[in-house]
Design a protein around this motif. Structure first.
Motif, mmCIF file in Angstrom:
data_model
loop_
_atom_site.group_PDB
_atom_site.id
_atom_site.type_symbol
_atom_site.label_atom_id
_atom_site.label_comp_id
_atom_site.label_asym_id
_atom_site.label_seq_id
_atom_site.Cartn_x
_atom_site.Cartn_y
_atom_site.Cartn_z
ATOM 1 N N TRP A 89 -2.139 12.287 17.235
ATOM 2 C CA TRP A 89 -2.073 11.946 15.818
ATOM 3 C C TRP A 89 -0.632 11.900 15.344
ATOM 4 C CZ3 TRP A 89 -6.035 16.144 13.901
ATOM 5 C CH2 TRP A 89 -7.322 15.748 14.262
ATOM 6 N N SER A 90 -0.427 11.148 14.277
ATOM 7 C CA SER A 90 0.888 11.149 13.631
ATOM 8 C C SER A 90 1.069 12.454 12.857
ATOM 9 C CB SER A 90 0.995 9.966 12.668
ATOM 10 O OG SER A 90 0.102 10.146 11.572
ATOM 11 N N GLN A 123 -1.087 12.368 9.752
ATOM 12 C CA GLN A 123 -2.505 12.625 10.000
ATOM 13 C C GLN A 123 -2.759 14.122 10.217
ATOM 14 O OE1 GLN A 123 -2.775 9.736 13.285
ATOM 15 N NE2 GLN A 123 -4.583 8.902 12.264
ATOM 16 N N THR A 124 -1.908 14.757 11.010
ATOM 17 C CA THR A 124 -2.068 16.182 11.279
ATOM 18 C C THR A 124 -1.958 16.988 9.996
ATOM 19 O OG1 THR A 124 -1.162 15.898 13.507
ATOM 20 C CG2 THR A 124 -1.179 18.136 12.602
ATOM 21 N N GLU A 179 -2.548 16.040 6.943
ATOM 22 C CA GLU A 179 -3.694 15.807 6.068
ATOM 23 C C GLU A 179 -4.933 16.549 6.568
ATOM 24 O OE1 GLU A 179 -6.019 14.421 2.907
ATOM 25 O OE2 GLU A 179 -3.850 14.689 3.195
ATOM 26 N N GLY A 195 -8.755 8.487 15.599
ATOM 27 C CA GLY A 195 -8.136 7.854 14.441
ATOM 28 C C GLY A 195 -7.059 6.875 14.861
ATOM 29 N N THR A 227 -4.684 4.833 12.048
ATOM 30 C CA THR A 227 -3.723 5.178 10.994
ATOM 31 C C THR A 227 -4.395 5.970 9.887
ATOM 32 O OG1 THR A 227 -4.148 3.046 9.924
ATOM 33 C CG2 THR A 227 -2.323 3.147 11.481
ATOM 34 N N SER A 228 -5.716 5.914 9.786
ATOM 35 C CA SER A 228 -6.402 6.633 8.727
ATOM 36 C C SER A 228 -6.618 8.087 9.131
ATOM 37 C CB SER A 228 -7.746 5.965 8.430
ATOM 38 O OG SER A 228 -8.564 5.975 9.584
ATOM 39 N N THR A 229 -7.064 8.888 8.181
ATOM 40 C CA THR A 229 -7.349 10.288 8.469
ATOM 41 C C THR A 229 -8.568 10.376 9.383
ATOM 42 O OG1 THR A 229 -6.499 10.934 6.304
ATOM 43 C CG2 THR A 229 -7.892 12.530 7.463
#
Length: 532
Positions: A95-96, A99-100, A102, A177, A179-181
């Motif tokens: 994850w980005s 994302q992490t 969030e 995922g 780009t979204s959560t």
């Protein structure tokens, strides 16, 4: 995991047997039970963060989030964190940072366990007032995992490693995922306890003494293989990352009997076997999931694993097992098999009516293995429906004898020239063509067809990729003309997610840049005209 008491039992009855081998580090059942007990004690003494329910889903009183690769400490974290009424959330290292952060904000765990290389995640947790413990570094550091456990050396496994209720949540998993959560789902202990018990005859968990699964433990295939081994009191062999030759060495060194992987890994094993290299004689069952095993791959794999029985199961992280296919060596069998024990399957049309045998529609399932649901609203059609029925959007049909066949994913359907095409069907044909290792089929904008069907093939063999006319000829022999790709690209290898599945979003990006000069794709040959 729902097997803390099983680990305790093995730690008392056979303490010196090896429980886990991760990246060459072996842990006995005595060590796993002892360190798991320390984790359980340390977590129970943490201050509890206020945690509101997610709809009708209540998370337990203590929840730990773990963000790491396949570190040797991960099994003891899983055992300790899920003991009693505890739960663990495994975050994906791919994850980005956004994302992490969030996911941590929404989940609100009592603790984040991670590595110093994940400093962005640690910073996000700190900003949310979530305590952080680091798996690596000096044990004397105040945030060290070993230092954190040292204060609980007297933890008694018989007191700490207890069983939680069947209805209680023990695990929070996540869908892949881009780009979204990522969507989070909650799994209850009873779901896995039931599937572990009923799956033993299919997957030889009661008879095989050593199991191997080389993928990341954040993903279902590997995590469940670990659960099977620990539940049975046997040995699990894993690795920080998949590498075909390293897996072959591990299989030989540890005399692995059960092998759990995804088809791309099995393909790599077959591809990287040197001529004259002896087969892997100890493997008696090869378990595959995540994508269909095609007949050619099974035939090649049977030469590498001559004593193995091949088992192919279909399901999803949120649903658990749906169907299982057992077939003789080298025989693909029908569809994706029959329903797993205690699974009900219905195929429904767009109006919700049950389809007759042989008529395709959307697959719905009801079983004791289905998760409790999503913790936050899904960003696509909700899969959980009244009456306990669930769908992940897959399309297929049932034969009169109850065999389930897959057609493709509803969201991946391509409408080209007014025809509906499921890429899975075309991909399966492409994989049978000599010279093609794997394939992805997608739709791209086209002035004539509206959307044109194109293929990206992985061709790594010494003979190079096949010629475009040969690809068209093979496709036309098995498919209607409108399902034949109008363009075929080649690359040495397709991009993969950490679980070994094709990273389709990256392939879509390659296709979007195919004519801009900065894409790795090479078109096989110019087309003299459209297939007709």
């Amino acid at each position: 995991m729902p097997f803390a008491s099983r680990v305790l039992r093995a730690g008392l009855s056979d303490p010196d047997s090896v429980a886990v081998v991760l990246d060459g580090t072996s842990t006995t059942y005595r060590e796993l039970a002892g360190r798991g007990a320390r984790v359980a004690r340390a977590l129970r003494e943490l201050p509890r963060r206020p945690r509101a329910p997610f709809g009708d889903i209540h998370l337990p009183s203590h929840l730990v989030a773990v963000l790491t690769d396949n570190a040797p400490q991960l099994p003891e974290l899983l055992v300790g964190a899920t003991s009693g009424d505890g739960a663990c959330a495994l975050l994906d290292p791919q994850w980005s940072a956004a994302q992490t952060a969030e996911v941590l904000r929404r989940l609100g765990p009592d603790l984040l366990v991670t590595q110093r290389a994940r400093s962005a995640a640690a910073d996000a947790a700190t900003a949310l007032h979530i305590p952080v413990v680091m798996l690596d570094g000096d044990a004397s550091a105040p945030d060290s995992f070993d230092g954190w456990l040292a204060a609980h050396c007297d933890a008694d496994p018989e007191r700490e490693l207890t069983s939680g209720d069947d209805d209680s949540v023990f695990f929070v998993g996540f869908t892949s995922g881009t780009t979204s959560t990522p969507k989070a789902f909650a799994m209850a202990r009873g779901c896995w306890r039931t599937s572990l018990a009923l799956g033993a005859p299919f997957f030889d968990t009661a008879t095989a003494q050593v199991s191997a699964a080389p993928g990341p433990l954040q993903h279902g295939v590997t995590l469940y293989a670990l659960a099977e081994a620990l539940d049975a009191g046997t040995t699990f062999v894993g690795a920080r990352r998949f590498e075909a030759r390293e897996l072959m060495r591990a299989v030989r060194a540890h005399r692995v009997q059960r092998l759990s992987l995804v088809p791309s890994m099995l393909h790599a094993l077959c591809r990287d076997t040197s001529p004259g290299q002896p087969p892997l004689e100890t493997v008696t069952v090869c378990i595959s999931s995540g994508a269909r095993l095609d007949a050619d791959l099974v035939t090649r794999a049977a030469r590498l694993l001559p004593r193995a029985r091949f088992v192919d199961y279909y399901g999803a992280s949120e649903t658990g097992f749906i169907s299982v296919l057992q077939h003789p060596l080298g025989d693909r069998g029908k569809g994706v098999g029959h329903p797993f024990p205690r699974v009900e399957i219905e195929v429904r049309d767009p109006h919700g009516r049950v389809c007759a045998a042989g008529v395709p529609g959307e697959i719905h399932v009801r079983s004791p293995y289905v998760s409790r649901g999503y913790l936050w609203a899904a960003d696509e059609t909700r899969m959980f429906a009244p009456g306990g029925w669930v769908t992940v959007g897959d399309q297929g049909h049932l034969d009169a004898d109850g065999t389930l066949h897959l057609v493709g994913r509803k969201g991946r359907m391509v409408i080209t020239g007014g025809w509906n095409v499921y890429p899975d069907e075309v991909e399966a044909v492409l994989r049978t063509i000599p010279g093609i290792d794997d394939a992805v089929v997608a739709g791209v904008p086209d002035a004539f067809l509206g959307t044109a069907l194109v293929a990206v093939t992985a061709c790594s063999g010494p003979g190079g990729p096949p010629a475009y006319p040969d690809v068209v000829r093979s496709c036309r022999a098995a498919l209607p003309s409108y399902k034949v790709p109008v363009r075929v690209y080649t690359v040495p290898a397709l991009p993969r997610t950490t679980s070994g599945k094709v990273a389709r979003a990256e392939v879509d990006d390659w296709l979007a840049r195919a004519h801009g000069g900065d894409s790795p794709l090479t078109e096989l040959a110019p087309r003299p005209g459209r297939p007709s």
